[in-house]
Scaffold this motif. Structure first.
Motif, short mmCIF file in Angstrom:
data_model
loop_
_atom_site.label_atom_id
_atom_site.label_comp_id
_atom_site.label_asym_id
_atom_site.label_seq_id
_atom_site.Cartn_x
_atom_site.Cartn_y
_atom_site.Cartn_z
N ARG A 168 50.37 24.22 48.37
CA ARG A 168 50.17 23.37 49.54
C ARG A 168 50.67 21.95 49.29
N GLY A 169 50.92 21.23 50.39
CA GLY A 169 51.24 19.82 50.31
C GLY A 169 52.69 19.50 50.07
N CYS A 170 53.58 20.47 50.23
CA CYS A 170 55.01 20.23 50.01
C CYS A 170 55.73 20.14 51.34
N ALA A 171 56.75 19.32 51.38
CA ALA A 171 57.52 19.12 52.61
C ALA A 171 58.95 19.59 52.41
N PRO A 172 59.61 20.04 53.47
CA PRO A 172 61.05 20.36 53.37
C PRO A 172 61.81 19.14 52.85
N PRO A 210 49.18 31.40 44.64
CA PRO A 210 50.38 32.09 44.15
C PRO A 210 50.40 33.58 44.50
N TRP A 211 49.23 34.17 44.72
CA TRP A 211 49.17 35.58 45.10
C TRP A 211 49.80 35.81 46.47
N LEU A 212 50.00 34.75 47.24
CA LEU A 212 50.61 34.88 48.56
C LEU A 212 52.09 34.48 48.58
N TYR A 213 52.64 34.15 47.41
CA TYR A 213 54.04 33.76 47.36
C TYR A 213 54.95 34.84 47.97
N VAL A 229 72.50 21.31 52.61
CA VAL A 229 71.62 21.95 51.61
C VAL A 229 70.19 21.49 51.87
N GLN A 230 69.33 22.45 52.19
CA GLN A 230 67.95 22.13 52.59
C GLN A 230 66.99 23.06 51.85
N THR A 231 65.87 22.49 51.37
CA THR A 231 64.84 23.32 50.75
C THR A 231 63.66 23.49 51.71
N HIS A 232 63.01 24.66 51.61
CA HIS A 232 61.92 25.02 52.51
C HIS A 232 60.75 25.56 51.67
N PRO A 233 59.68 24.81 51.49
CA PRO A 233 58.54 25.29 50.68
C PRO A 233 57.69 26.29 51.45
N THR A 234 57.08 27.24 50.73
CA THR A 234 56.20 28.21 51.38
C THR A 234 54.83 27.60 51.69
N ASN A 235 54.42 26.56 50.93
CA ASN A 235 53.10 25.95 51.12
C ASN A 235 51.98 27.00 51.08
N SER A 236 52.05 27.87 50.10
CA SER A 236 51.08 28.95 49.98
C SER A 236 49.73 28.42 49.47
N ILE A 237 48.66 29.01 49.97
CA ILE A 237 47.33 28.58 49.51
C ILE A 237 47.01 29.18 48.15
N GLN A 288 66.46 33.68 42.05
CA GLN A 288 66.39 33.05 40.72
C GLN A 288 66.15 34.08 39.62
N ASP A 289 65.46 35.17 39.96
CA ASP A 289 65.11 36.17 38.96
C ASP A 289 64.90 37.51 39.66
N PRO A 290 64.66 38.58 38.89
CA PRO A 290 64.46 39.88 39.52
C PRO A 290 62.99 40.18 39.85
N PHE A 291 62.12 39.18 39.75
CA PHE A 291 60.69 39.41 39.96
C PHE A 291 60.28 39.03 41.38
N LEU A 292 59.42 38.03 41.56
CA LEU A 292 58.99 37.66 42.91
C LEU A 292 60.16 37.28 43.80
N THR A 293 61.01 36.40 43.30
CA THR A 293 62.14 35.99 44.14
C THR A 293 63.08 37.17 44.39
N GLY A 294 63.24 38.05 43.39
CA GLY A 294 64.08 39.21 43.56
C GLY A 294 63.52 40.20 44.58
N LEU A 295 62.19 40.37 44.58
CA LEU A 295 61.57 41.26 45.57
C LEU A 295 61.79 40.74 46.99
#
Length: 387
Positions: free
Chosen positions: A45-49, A66-69, A56-64, A92-99
């Motif tokens: 939480r608490g992150c802004a685009p 990490p289990w909701l990433y 080039v733009q970043t978009h945070p998930t602002n998850s409550i 970035q990797d074959p794990f969460l981001t890869g899924l």
């Protein structure tokens, strides 16, 4: 090309970065053919685009949590796809981001490129880092099989992927881009200021460690090695640890060396100009990692003319040429690390020569501009129309 990237690097949100992550991704957007680059950052939480540049733009998930990433990342990526219909998803990797990337490939028929910045396959050290890794590995193998392309940051990682059964023509070996010229020189006053701000005594030899707080970095071995250095080396030693966010007093307590022989400083994050000054203040750069796929900080240290002492991980073995630009020691062996560190501290002319050879090797083998172009060329290959 319209590219959607999925990352865990919070530095892309414009705060708390260590190194050049923002500048590097901004440079991707400047490459020919890149129309836009949107980056989903799995964050709390608490992150802004954050706009790195006009395209080039970043978009945070602002998850409550990490289990909701995963679910938050999929929801955010789906929303972005609805607006832009990306040609390629890069993870970035074959794990969460890869899924998340594999889900986008299935749902939106995009191409998928998975980056390997870590040494995950056939690596007992990585498996031992966390019980969760045994659970994650099958998912990673599934993502790898679905990927249209795989980028390995070292040849050793590429060879592991081939042994796993991935056709070599789907793999590109592209090191992380490093602009070595930024690290090659610094104003003497910047180095003096770094020493003052970190409380480094006059005449003390500086051992530098740069890395996040992660079991892979094996800081217990680093601290045991520094303790061994203090027993063997008669001079005053200063350990500067950057990136892990560990309190300096806790590090000193774990090393348990007489205070007159050792001083310690630590910072969680530094802007790049101060990081460059840190490299130039160092006498030896030390890496105690249990596993690394590449070792960007080793490149940066060598570019600054600092000799390296590192454990012989997959990545380190591609950068360190023993006796030329540094030394390698067995993983988990603090006494072997200490032996190499002390040898360099007691032979400053040798250390200086190794640092100079390291600068030449980095310029020859790890040109950042070449890596940057290779990354975006791979994007073009993956998104090219099928004949």
């Amino acid at each position: 090309m319209k590219i959607l990237m999925v990352s865990l690097d919070k530095g892309l949100l414009g705060r708390g970065q260590l190194g050049d992550v923002v500048a590097r991704h901004r440079a991707y957007g400047e490459q020919p053919g890149v129309e836009r680059l949107d980056i989903v950052v799995l964050s709390g939480r608490g992150c802004a685009p954050f706009a790195l540049s006009p395209n080039v733009q970043t978009h945070p998930t602002n998850s409550i949590s990490p289990w909701l990433y995963l679910t938050d990342g999929i929801r955010l990526a789906d929303g972005l796809f609805a607006r832009h219909n990306y040609d390629l998803v890069v993870t970035q990797d074959p794990f969460l981001t890869g899924l998340i990337g594999a889900h986008m490939k299935r749902r939106h028929a995009s191409k998928l490129l998975v980056h390997f910045h870590g040494d995950f396959f056939d690596n007992p050290h990585w498996m031992a880092d966390a019980v969760m890794n045994r659970f994650l590995l099958p998912f990673a193998k599934s993502v790898v099989r679905q990927a249209d392309g795989l980028r390995a940051v070292s040849q050793g990682i590429a060879d592991k992927l081939v042994r796993f059964g991935i056709p070599r023509n789907r793999i590109r070996v592209i090191p992380t881009p490093v602009d070595a010229s930024k690290f090659s020189a610094v104003a003497p006053e910047a180095v003096a200021q770094f020493r003052r701000e970190h409380g480094i005594p006059d005449g003390a030899k500086v051992l530098l460690s740069v890395g996040r707080n992660d079991p892979a970095k094996d800081y217990p071995t680093l601290f045991a090695a520094i303790a061994a250095v203090c027993r063997r080396y008669e001079g005053v030693v200063h350990l500067a640890q950057l990136g892990a966010g560990l309190p300096a007093e806790d590090i000193a307590a774990k090393i348990a060396s007489p205070s007159a022989r050792l001083t310690v400083s630590a910072r969680a994050r530094l802007p790049q100009d101060q990081l460059i000054a840190a490299y130039h203040a160092a006498n030896v750069f030390v890496s105690s990692s249990r596993h690394e796929s590449f070792g960007k900080v080793l490149i940066e240290a060598n570019a600054a003319g600092v000799p390296l002492v590192a454990t012989d991980t997959t990545g380190s073995k591609e950068i360190v040429r023993p006796g030329v630009n540094g030394y390698l020691a067995p993983i988990g062996d603090p006494e072997a690390l200490a032996e190499k560190i002390v040898h360099l501290l007691e032979n400053p002319d040798l250390a200086r020569a190794m640092g100079e050879r390291g600068q030449a090797l980095v310029a020859e083998r790890f040109d950042g501009a070449t890596s940057l172009r290779a990354v975006t060329q791979f994007w073009r290959e993956l998104t090219a129309p099928t004949p």
